[in-house]
Design a protein around this motif. Sequence first.
Motif, PDB file in Angstrom:
ATOM      1  N   PHE A  28      28.997   9.106 105.605  1.00 49.61           N
ATOM      2  CA  PHE A  28      29.237   8.882 106.311  1.00 49.61           C
ATOM      3  C   PHE A  28      28.775   9.991 106.977  1.00 49.61           C
ATOM      4  O   PHE A  28      29.328   9.576 108.805  1.00 49.61           O
ATOM      5  CB  PHE A  28      30.364   8.602 106.391  1.00 49.61           C
ATOM      6  N   GLU A  29      28.971  11.150 106.269  1.00 49.64           N
ATOM      7  CA  GLU A  29      28.766  11.731 107.471  1.00 49.64           C
ATOM      8  C   GLU A  29      27.271  12.712 107.772  1.00 49.64           C
ATOM      9  O   GLU A  29      26.739  13.755 108.284  1.00 49.64           O
ATOM     10  CB  GLU A  29      28.746  13.111 107.156  1.00 49.64           C
ATOM     11  N   LYS A  30      26.508  11.751 107.264  1.00 48.28           N
ATOM     12  CA  LYS A  30      24.818  12.775 107.752  1.00 48.28           C
ATOM     13  C   LYS A  30      24.707  12.635 109.079  1.00 48.28           C
ATOM     14  O   LYS A  30      24.953  11.482 109.680  1.00 48.28           O
ATOM     15  CB  LYS A  30      23.887  11.522 106.820  1.00 48.28           C
ATOM     16  N   ASP A  31      23.633  12.893 109.098  1.00 43.32           N
ATOM     17  CA  ASP A  31      22.976  13.335 110.811  1.00 43.32           C
ATOM     18  C   ASP A  31      21.781  12.014 111.033  1.00 43.32           C
ATOM     19  O   ASP A  31      21.074  12.237 109.327  1.00 43.32           O
ATOM     20  CB  ASP A  31      23.004  14.799 111.135  1.00 43.32           C
ATOM     21  N   ARG A  32      21.441  11.748 111.618  1.00 39.09           N
ATOM     22  CA  ARG A  32      20.165  11.184 111.642  1.00 39.09           C
ATOM     23  C   ARG A  32      18.652  12.092 111.064  1.00 39.09           C
ATOM     24  O   ARG A  32      17.083  10.861 110.821  1.00 39.09           O
ATOM     25  CB  ARG A  32      20.315  10.021 113.002  1.00 39.09           C
ATOM     26  N   ARG A  33      18.905  13.189 111.603  1.00 40.53           N
ATOM     27  CA  ARG A  33      17.552  13.043 111.720  1.00 40.53           C
ATOM     28  C   ARG A  33      17.896  13.494 110.340  1.00 40.53           C
ATOM     29  O   ARG A  33      16.156  14.003 109.708  1.00 40.53           O
ATOM     30  CB  ARG A  33      18.052  14.665 112.060  1.00 40.53           C
ATOM     31  N   PHE A  88      24.077   1.613 111.437  1.00 39.15           N
ATOM     32  CA  PHE A  88      25.194   1.580 110.589  1.00 39.15           C
ATOM     33  C   PHE A  88      26.369   2.908 110.266  1.00 39.15           C
ATOM     34  O   PHE A  88      27.625   1.942 110.071  1.00 39.15           O
ATOM     35  CB  PHE A  88      23.895   2.332 109.427  1.00 39.15           C
ATOM     36  N   GLU A  89      26.483   3.446 111.611  1.00 37.10           N
ATOM     37  CA  GLU A  89      27.730   3.880 111.870  1.00 37.10           C
ATOM     38  C   GLU A  89      28.723   3.465 112.466  1.00 37.10           C
ATOM     39  O   GLU A  89      30.271   3.496 112.534  1.00 37.10           O
ATOM     40  CB  GLU A  89      27.029   5.370 112.339  1.00 37.10           C
ATOM     41  N   GLN A  90      27.040   2.570 113.709  1.00 38.23           N
ATOM     42  CA  GLN A  90      28.770   1.708 114.185  1.00 38.23           C
ATOM     43  C   GLN A  90      30.050   0.702 112.919  1.00 38.23           C
ATOM     44  O   GLN A  90      31.177   0.833 112.876  1.00 38.23           O
ATOM     45  CB  GLN A  90      28.104   0.490 114.659  1.00 38.23           C
ATOM     46  N   LEU A  91      29.131   0.511 112.079  1.00 40.39           N
ATOM     47  CA  LEU A  91      30.144  -0.870 110.770  1.00 40.39           C
ATOM     48  C   LEU A  91      30.710   0.210 109.825  1.00 40.39           C
ATOM     49  O   LEU A  91      31.315  -0.606 109.751  1.00 40.39           O
ATOM     50  CB  LEU A  91      28.249  -1.072 109.500  1.00 40.39           C
ATOM     51  N   ILE A  92      30.496   1.897 109.773  1.00 46.18           N
ATOM     52  CA  ILE A  92      31.255   2.722 108.734  1.00 46.18           C
ATOM     53  C   ILE A  92      32.400   2.266 110.045  1.00 46.18           C
ATOM     54  O   ILE A  92      33.577   2.935 109.656  1.00 46.18           O
ATOM     55  CB  ILE A  92      30.854   3.732 108.762  1.00 46.18           C
ATOM     56  N   GLU A  93      31.821   2.592 111.141  1.00 51.34           N
ATOM     57  CA  GLU A  93      33.587   2.154 111.858  1.00 51.34           C
ATOM     58  C   GLU A  93      34.567   1.715 112.328  1.00 51.34           C
ATOM     59  O   GLU A  93      35.754   1.876 111.623  1.00 51.34           O
ATOM     60  CB  GLU A  93      33.099   3.325 113.726  1.00 51.34           C
ATOM     61  N   LYS A  94      33.611   0.313 112.288  1.00 53.56           N
ATOM     62  CA  LYS A  94      34.417  -0.608 112.089  1.00 53.56           C
ATOM     63  C   LYS A  94      35.238  -0.912 110.320  1.00 53.56           C
ATOM     64  O   LYS A  94      36.413  -0.994 110.240  1.00 53.56           O
ATOM     65  CB  LYS A  94      33.774  -2.009 112.459  1.00 53.56           C
ATOM     66  N   ILE A  95      35.051  -0.365 109.636  1.00 52.41           N
ATOM     67  CA  ILE A  95      34.944  -0.852 108.159  1.00 52.41           C
ATOM     68  C   ILE A  95      35.748   0.764 107.668  1.00 52.41           C
ATOM     69  O   ILE A  95      37.589   0.203 107.784  1.00 52.41           O
ATOM     70  CB  ILE A  95      34.178   0.009 106.964  1.00 52.41           C
ATOM     71  N   LYS A  96      36.088   1.783 108.665  1.00 51.14           N
ATOM     72  CA  LYS A  96      37.247   2.955 108.687  1.00 51.14           C
ATOM     73  C   LYS A  96      37.899   1.956 109.568  1.00 51.14           C
ATOM     74  O   LYS A  96      39.343   2.392 108.897  1.00 51.14           O
ATOM     75  CB  LYS A  96      37.061   3.821 109.318  1.00 51.14           C
TER      76      LYS A  96
END
Length: 106
Positions: A28-33, A88-96
């Motif tokens: 959840f905390e990984k950066d795109r780079r 993926f980040e948006q999906l994680i926010e929705k799940i949270k």
Amino acid sequence: MLQSRALVIALILLLSTTLPEVQSKSIFEKDRRDLLAIPEAIASYFYEAVNKVYPKVSQFFLDTVQSPSVVAARQRFVKEAAKVSIMFEQLIEKIKNLWYTKVLGY
């Protein structure tokens, strides 16, 4: 005997200062780079390994990687990976959000 004790003490001090600094990130905390650096690192290691044994072959690889078609493919890959990462980040926010509202009742 004295040298081995000094070596053990130095090793303990070194490990005690470096181990707490090592922190793993969750997905959840990984950066795109971070995700895009992995293929670059693999290519770099491969190039260095080949360069030690066959310098002419490594020059061919370098010329191939710098060709316009490969550069265009890499740019497209980076663009698509960024899109997937954002989704993926948006999906994680929705799940949270779902977890906090429906399961925990906040």
